[in-house]
Design a protein around this motif. Structure first.
Motif, PDB file in Angstrom:
ATOM      1  N   ASN A  82       0.808  -1.179  -0.017  1.00  0.00           N
ATOM      2  CA  ASN A  82      -0.055   0.090  -0.090  1.00  0.00           C
ATOM      3  C   ASN A  82       0.800   1.329  -0.073  1.00  0.00           C
ATOM      4  OD1 ASN A  82      -2.893  -0.591  -0.107  1.00  0.00           O
ATOM      5  ND2 ASN A  82      -2.141  -2.018   1.870  1.00  0.00           N
ATOM      6  N   LEU A 106      -4.170   3.601   5.358  1.00  0.00           N
ATOM      7  CA  LEU A 106      -5.306   4.196   4.791  1.00  0.00           C
ATOM      8  C   LEU A 106      -5.676   5.259   6.139  1.00  0.00           C
ATOM      9  CD1 LEU A 106      -7.989   4.266   3.416  1.00  0.00           C
ATOM     10  CD2 LEU A 106      -8.796   2.474   4.699  1.00  0.00           C
ATOM     11  N   GLY A 111      -9.236   1.286   0.662  1.00  0.00           N
ATOM     12  CA  GLY A 111     -10.228   0.847   1.499  1.00  0.00           C
ATOM     13  C   GLY A 111     -10.774  -0.494   1.051  1.00  0.00           C
ATOM     14  N   TRP A 112     -10.903  -0.549  -0.140  1.00  0.00           N
ATOM     15  CA  TRP A 112     -11.346  -1.977  -0.689  1.00  0.00           C
ATOM     16  C   TRP A 112     -10.246  -3.041  -0.469  1.00  0.00           C
ATOM     17  CZ3 TRP A 112     -15.926  -3.199  -1.277  1.00  0.00           C
ATOM     18  CH2 TRP A 112     -16.635  -2.556  -1.994  1.00  0.00           C
ATOM     19  N   LEU A 128      -4.429  -1.114   6.916  1.00  0.00           N
ATOM     20  CA  LEU A 128      -5.337  -0.079   7.441  1.00  0.00           C
ATOM     21  C   LEU A 128      -4.686   1.065   7.915  1.00  0.00           C
ATOM     22  CD1 LEU A 128      -8.217   0.445   8.644  1.00  0.00           C
ATOM     23  CD2 LEU A 128      -7.544  -0.797  10.694  1.00  0.00           C
ATOM     24  N   THR A 144      -7.985  -3.064   2.144  1.00  0.00           N
ATOM     25  CA  THR A 144      -8.281  -3.598   3.457  1.00  0.00           C
ATOM     26  C   THR A 144      -9.206  -4.272   3.842  1.00  0.00           C
ATOM     27  OG1 THR A 144      -7.190  -1.149   3.955  1.00  0.00           O
ATOM     28  CG2 THR A 144      -8.301  -2.349   5.940  1.00  0.00           C
ATOM     29  N   LEU A 145     -10.408  -4.338   3.091  1.00  0.00           N
ATOM     30  CA  LEU A 145     -11.355  -4.983   3.251  1.00  0.00           C
ATOM     31  C   LEU A 145     -11.181  -6.264   2.822  1.00  0.00           C
ATOM     32  CD1 LEU A 145     -14.537  -5.617   4.046  1.00  0.00           C
ATOM     33  CD2 LEU A 145     -15.268  -4.936   1.741  1.00  0.00           C
ATOM     34  N   VAL A 178      -7.759   6.372  -1.825  1.00  0.00           N
ATOM     35  CA  VAL A 178      -8.230   6.190  -0.438  1.00  0.00           C
ATOM     36  C   VAL A 178      -9.350   5.155  -0.618  1.00  0.00           C
ATOM     37  CG1 VAL A 178      -9.885   6.797   1.405  1.00  0.00           C
ATOM     38  CG2 VAL A 178      -7.836   8.175   0.875  1.00  0.00           C
ATOM     39  N   VAL A 179     -10.234   5.253  -1.534  1.00  0.00           N
ATOM     40  CA  VAL A 179     -11.372   4.286  -1.667  1.00  0.00           C
ATOM     41  C   VAL A 179     -10.529   2.847  -2.343  1.00  0.00           C
ATOM     42  CG1 VAL A 179     -13.205   3.463  -3.278  1.00  0.00           C
ATOM     43  CG2 VAL A 179     -13.052   5.738  -2.364  1.00  0.00           C
ATOM     44  N   SER A 222      -4.999  -3.976  -3.495  1.00  0.00           N
ATOM     45  CA  SER A 222      -5.355  -2.831  -3.807  1.00  0.00           C
ATOM     46  C   SER A 222      -5.275  -2.532  -5.202  1.00  0.00           C
ATOM     47  CB  SER A 222      -4.554  -1.699  -3.106  1.00  0.00           C
ATOM     48  OG  SER A 222      -4.991  -1.892  -1.606  1.00  0.00           O
TER      49      SER A 222
END
Length: 459
Positions: free
Chosen positions: A21, A159, A265-266, A156, A268-269, A261-262, A248
């Motif tokens: 990341n 982010l 975020g994905w 995370l 991280t999920l 960021v989006v 990512s």
């Protein structure tokens, strides 16, 4: 010992995964300096360092003790992290070279944790019968859940730092440095406890600290489990690391209109999908055995991967569906090899050479991770504008290796006796039958303490 081994391996997962990341952030700050070649070196530096640490500290853990190895690995890791966070140079290229070298040094410390923590933890779980009977689940929490949480926090933390600076590009430099520095907190927090830890009964009774290990005899006796563990662990990391590091990147290819960021975020999920696999795999390994659990996870992962690769066109049009299926693909990898491989490597070998063998197998695993990272990234980039073909190729190749892993686990690996004393006695009897009847076994320490050797002994 069990708890702190888990924290140590979780810290390694964080420090290994975070660079994926951070490279997304660095691409914005250093668009000309961060070439594909530099990015590959940066991704692989930590893994190459881990390979060196695994091989060297496998020897240290067996010859000088688990405690000595734990203290040295923690020290090297923290120093490497500090140098990484403070990397600088006259030019941007110079800064990247310092960062690469420092990440490699941190990798040496992180890699040393596997033989030290793996061998120490399996011996700690052998102290009581009730703990031993649940060793599969306990080890899934130590080796898999902790590493999975490390991967989650590796995604995370950058982010959250981006959100803290309100996504201001001029402050991105602070984000990657602080993110790397935070990796020093877990190893520092457990340093004192590791310094005070006692050594296991198995090591006190069955180590070969005072004798040279007959490696040829060890290879003749344990060649099959060694091949099985090394190849299975290699394939697991060949798949798991690239898919985790580039989650990512893959999501960004499927949904290129997202912001940084989006996309993170994905990513991280997606990394959160690693977590359930540890619980499922740990439960199964105590019920159906390590070998069957590993083969089952590999096989189901291969099936889902072929579905994702073959039907990627319609699936990627529905991003939530793609995320869920991609996440389940990662979960299945943890159900099988992720939750069982460290335990399998630790149980299959006697105490006297456990560190050596776990370290050697773990080094093969990181070689798989390094090769997978080196191979998958050019695959993604080789298709140029045709991002669909690149993502599809990655899934199909990864699934093919998962199928190979299932076959190796089923036909090559064997379920070992879970009581370590029996394996140690078998090794002692084998050596006695081959001319090593006068070995002085153990450490000679009976009070449960382990001392760090003085400087002359260490040299």
């Amino acid at each position: 010992m069990i708890v702190f081994s888990g924290l140590a391996i979780g810290s390694d997962g964080f420090n290994a995964s975070i660079i994926g990341n951070l490279e997304l952030i660095m691409e914005v700050i250093y668009p000309e300096s961060l070439t594909t070649a530099v990015s590959s070196r940066l991704s692989n530096a930590f893994m190459v360092g881990m390979i060196i640490g695994m091989l060297s500290f496998g020897y240290v853990a067996d010859r000088l003790g688990r405690k000595t190895g734990a203290i040295l690995t923690t020290t090297i890791l923290v120093v490497g992290i500090a140098l990484s966070a403070g990397a600088s140079g006259v030019t941007q290229n110079g800064m990247f070279w310092m960062l690469i070298v420092a990440r490699g040094m941190a990798g040496v410390g992180a890699g040393g944790e596997y033989p030290v923590a793996g061998a120490g933890a399996v011996e700690a779980t052998d102290e009581e019968t009730t703990v031993r009977s649940n060793r599969g689940f306990i080890f899934a929490m130590i080796a898999d859940l902790s590493a999975s949480l490390g991967f989650v926090f590796g995604a995370l933390v950058p982010l959250l730092l981006l959100l803290c600076i309100h996504q201001q590009e001029r402050r991105y430099n602070v984000v990657w440095r602080v993110a790397l520095a935070l990796g020093a907190i877990p190893p520092l927090s457990i340093f004192w406890f590791r310094y005070r830890m006692a050594i296991s009964s198995a090591y006190r009774k069955s180590s070969m600290k005072k004798h040279r290990v007959p490696y040829w005899l060890a290879l003749k006796k344990y060649w099959r489990p060694l091949i099985g563990v090394c190849s299975s662990w290699f394939i697991y990391n060949y798949i798991a690391y690239p898919f985790g590091l580039f989650s990512s990147t893959i999501v960004n290819r499927v949904n290129p209109t997202s912001s940084l960021v989006v996309t993170m975020g994905w990513g991280t999920l997606i990394n959160c999908f690693y977590i359930p696999g540890a619980f499922i795999g740990g439960f199964l390994s105590d019920r159906i055995g390590r070998r069957r659990t590993m083969a089952l996870g590999f096989f189901l992962q291969a099936v889902l991967g072929f579905i994702l690769g073959g039907a990627l066109g319609p699936i990627e049009n529905h991003l939530p569906l793609f995320i869920v299926l991609y996440g389940i693909f990662l979960t299945l990898g943890e159900v099988g090899p992720g939750s069982t491989i460290v335990l399998t490597a630790s149980e299959n070998f006697p105490t006297a050479i456990r560190g050596h063998c776990v370290g050697f197998a773990a080094a093969w695993s990181k070689a798989g991770a390094a090769i997978g990272t080196q191979v998958f990234k050019p695959i993604l980039a080789s298709w140029g504008a045709d991002e669909f073909r690149g993502t599809q190729a990655v899934f199909l190749i990864g699934s093919g290796f998962a199928l190979l892993g299932a076959l190796l686990a089923w036909f090559v690996l064997v379920d070992s006796d879970q009581e370590l004393d029996r394996g140690d006695q078998e090794w002692k009897d084998y050596l006695a039958a081959n001319g090593y009847s006068h070995v002085q076994w153990g450490t000679g320490i009976t009070d449960g303490t382990d001392s760090v050797p003085d400087s002359k002994a260490a040299v």
